[in-house]
Design an enzyme around this catalytic site. Structure first.
Site, short mmCIF file in Angstrom:
data_model
loop_
_atom_site.label_atom_id
_atom_site.label_comp_id
_atom_site.label_asym_id
_atom_site.label_seq_id
_atom_site.Cartn_x
_atom_site.Cartn_y
_atom_site.Cartn_z
N ARG A 98 0.83 -1.21 0.00
CA ARG A 98 0.00 0.00 0.00
C ARG A 98 0.86 1.26 0.00
O ARG A 98 0.47 2.28 -0.55
CB ARG A 98 -0.96 -0.01 1.19
CG ARG A 98 -2.06 -1.02 0.95
CD ARG A 98 -3.14 -0.94 1.98
NE ARG A 98 -4.31 -1.64 1.49
CZ ARG A 98 -5.22 -2.20 2.27
NH1 ARG A 98 -5.11 -2.12 3.57
NH2 ARG A 98 -6.26 -2.80 1.75
N LYS A 127 -21.30 -15.37 0.70
CA LYS A 127 -22.70 -15.04 0.94
C LYS A 127 -23.37 -14.30 -0.22
O LYS A 127 -22.80 -13.34 -0.75
CB LYS A 127 -22.79 -14.13 2.16
CG LYS A 127 -22.47 -14.83 3.46
CD LYS A 127 -22.61 -13.82 4.55
CE LYS A 127 -22.43 -14.43 5.91
NZ LYS A 127 -22.37 -13.38 6.92
N GLY A 181 -9.87 -7.69 -2.12
CA GLY A 181 -10.14 -8.71 -1.12
C GLY A 181 -9.67 -10.08 -1.55
O GLY A 181 -8.56 -10.24 -2.04
P1 AMP Z 1 -16.20 -13.28 0.29
O1 AMP Z 1 -15.46 -12.56 1.37
O2 AMP Z 1 -17.67 -13.19 0.35
O3 AMP Z 1 -15.64 -12.97 -1.11
O4 AMP Z 1 -15.94 -14.82 0.55
C1 AMP Z 1 -14.67 -15.38 0.51
C2 AMP Z 1 -14.68 -16.60 1.35
O5 AMP Z 1 -15.69 -17.47 0.88
C3 AMP Z 1 -13.39 -17.36 1.28
O6 AMP Z 1 -12.80 -17.39 2.56
C4 AMP Z 1 -13.82 -18.75 0.85
O7 AMP Z 1 -13.16 -19.78 1.56
C5 AMP Z 1 -15.29 -18.77 1.18
N1 AMP Z 1 -16.00 -19.75 0.37
C6 AMP Z 1 -16.05 -19.85 -0.95
N2 AMP Z 1 -16.75 -20.92 -1.33
C7 AMP Z 1 -17.15 -21.55 -0.21
C8 AMP Z 1 -17.90 -22.73 0.06
N3 AMP Z 1 -18.36 -23.48 -0.94
N4 AMP Z 1 -18.13 -23.05 1.35
C9 AMP Z 1 -17.65 -22.29 2.34
N5 AMP Z 1 -16.94 -21.18 2.17
C10 AMP Z 1 -16.69 -20.81 0.90
#
Ligand code: AMP
Length: 394
Positions: A37, A201, A351
């Site tokens: 950064r 989610k 992220g």
């Molecule tokens: P996000 O912060 O919403 O982009 O989510 C990222 C996180 O989602 C990562 O830590 C992944 O390990 C998790 N993730 C992705 N696919 C799955 C899944 N099928 N089951 C559980 N966690 C998941």
């Protein structure tokens, strides 16, 4: 409309207050573990110094509770900056107090002053006008080069530039680049335009899905999000991570999106959330009761890679599975590789997808990796940012 950049502002002999994002990761001894950064802010900082300006840097670091906290001091970032540039770099032990005021007054052309953490002051998160006026009084020019915070309305992002009426307000090179890709490339995309959305989610990404369905030719869904859609289609999801309260929403999206919304055709599932669990590959919607979906299956990976190969613009946000835990990184890898190998304009949201593309070694084979997780998501949602809108037009 394009915003004025720091390159277009006469900075010689002027105090230039730059909002940077020096929110770097620190280890337990307060040592910086990743200085990217700081490195990324260098073009803007150097542009001012090389033209005889005086730089005052302000940033937040971590989440201190509106009061000084030694754990979150910006001092290590000032020390690191001093190693990266030949100029004199000083550090103020407060943000707008006596030390900051004295050190601002002592600045010479070509010097840098790093102010102590903005969030040591309650006025920062509150957008307080009196706090902002003190910061504003330090400078002749305001620059926003903190893309990661652009979706926020903290004092340093909005009230400070507002308090500098009549003075130039420009974006730094980092913010310029983010706006260029996240708004221009998406606002007027070369087609086919494919978005790939994954992560944990649906609720986090729902506005992004809605906005991109209105712009893209295809929106590919991966990650745990896919299982909420699968539930909405009457599928069996076993112990997969789902959001039952979002099933109705998923149904609505499925009903309106037509074939624009592309869901996985198979799932790589495990009987525990661990790398050495028992694994099966099943058709989407057929996850056995004792299993949970942890990645897209190989057929889906191939399907998504094909759609990416034919695209002219690709936006990717969120991993296809639990990419931190091999072998459930395979789907994310396949998609990342297809993006890296394609000639499309490729934009990677901040992220986890940025971390995944870096981990897989493809970061320099994509067009743009956004530096802001929340900010890039908000841009993909189509939000307008007050902190950017108020900057001068080019
Ligand atoms: P996000 O912060 O919403 O982009 O989510 C990222 C996180 O989602 C990562 O830590 C992944 O390990 C998790 N993730 C992705 N696919 C799955 C899944 N099928 N089951 C559980 N966690 C998941």
């Amino acid at each position: 409309m394009a915003k004025k950049t720091i390159a277009a502002v006469d900075v010689a002999g002027k105090n230039v207050l730059i909002r940077v994002d020096f929110n770097v990761p620190l280890d337990e001894n307060g040592k910086i573990t990743d200085d990217r950064r700081i490195q990324m802010a260098l073009p803007t900082i150097k542009s001012v110094l090389d033209r005889g300006g005086r730089v005052i840097l302000m940033s937040h670091l971590g989440r201190p509770k509106d009061a000084p906290d030694a754990k979150y001091t910006l001092k290590p970032t000032a020390d690191r900056l001093a190693e990266l540039i030949p100029n004199k770099v000083t550090f103020a032990t407060d943000t707008v107090g006596d030390d900051a005021k004295a050190k601002v007054a002592a600045l010479q052309n070509g010097d840098v002053l790093v102010l102590e953490n903005l969030r040591f002051q309650p006025g920062e998160k509150k957008g307080d006008a009196a706090f902002a006026a003190e910061l504003a009084s330090f400078a002749d020019v305001y620059v926003n080069d903190a893309f990661g915070t652009c979706h926020r309305t903290d004092a340093s992002m909005v009230a400070v530039p507002n308090a500098m009426a009549g003075k130039p307000k420009a974006c730094g090179f980092l913010v310029e680049k983010e706006i260029k890709y996240l708004t221009d490339a998406i606002g007027n995309p070369q087609r086919p335009f494919v978005a790939i959305l994954g992560g944990a989610k649906v609720s986090d990404k729902i506005m992004v899905i809605k906005n991109l369905l209105g712009i893209c030719d295809k929106v590919l869904i991966g990650g745990a999000m896919a299982y909420t859609f699968s539930l909405a289609q009457g599928g069996k999801v076993g112990k997969s991570l789902v959001e039952p309260d979002k099933v109705e929403l998923a149904k609505e999206l499925l009903a309106t999106a037509g074939d624009k919304l592309v869901l996985p055709v198979d799932t790589h599932a495990g009987d525990a959330f661990s790398a050495d669990c028992n694994k099966v590959v099943v058709e989407a919607g057929q996850v056995p009761d004792d299993y949970e979906g942890l990645d897209i299956g190989p057929k889906t990976a191939e399907l998504y890679a094909d759609l990416v190969r034919n695209a002219k613009t690709v936006v990717w946000n969120g991993p296809m599975g639990v990419f931190e835990m091999p072998p459930f990184d395979a789907g994310t890898k396949a998609v990342a590789q297809a993006i890296a190998e394609s000639d499309a304009i490729s934009i990677i949201g901040g992220g986890d997808s940025a971390a995944a593309i870096a981990k897989l070694g493809f970061a320099d084979r994509v067009t743009h990796v956004s530096t802001g997780g929340g900010a890039s998501l908000a841009m993909l949602e189509g939000q307008k940012f007050a902190a950017v809108e108020l900057l001068d037009e080019a």
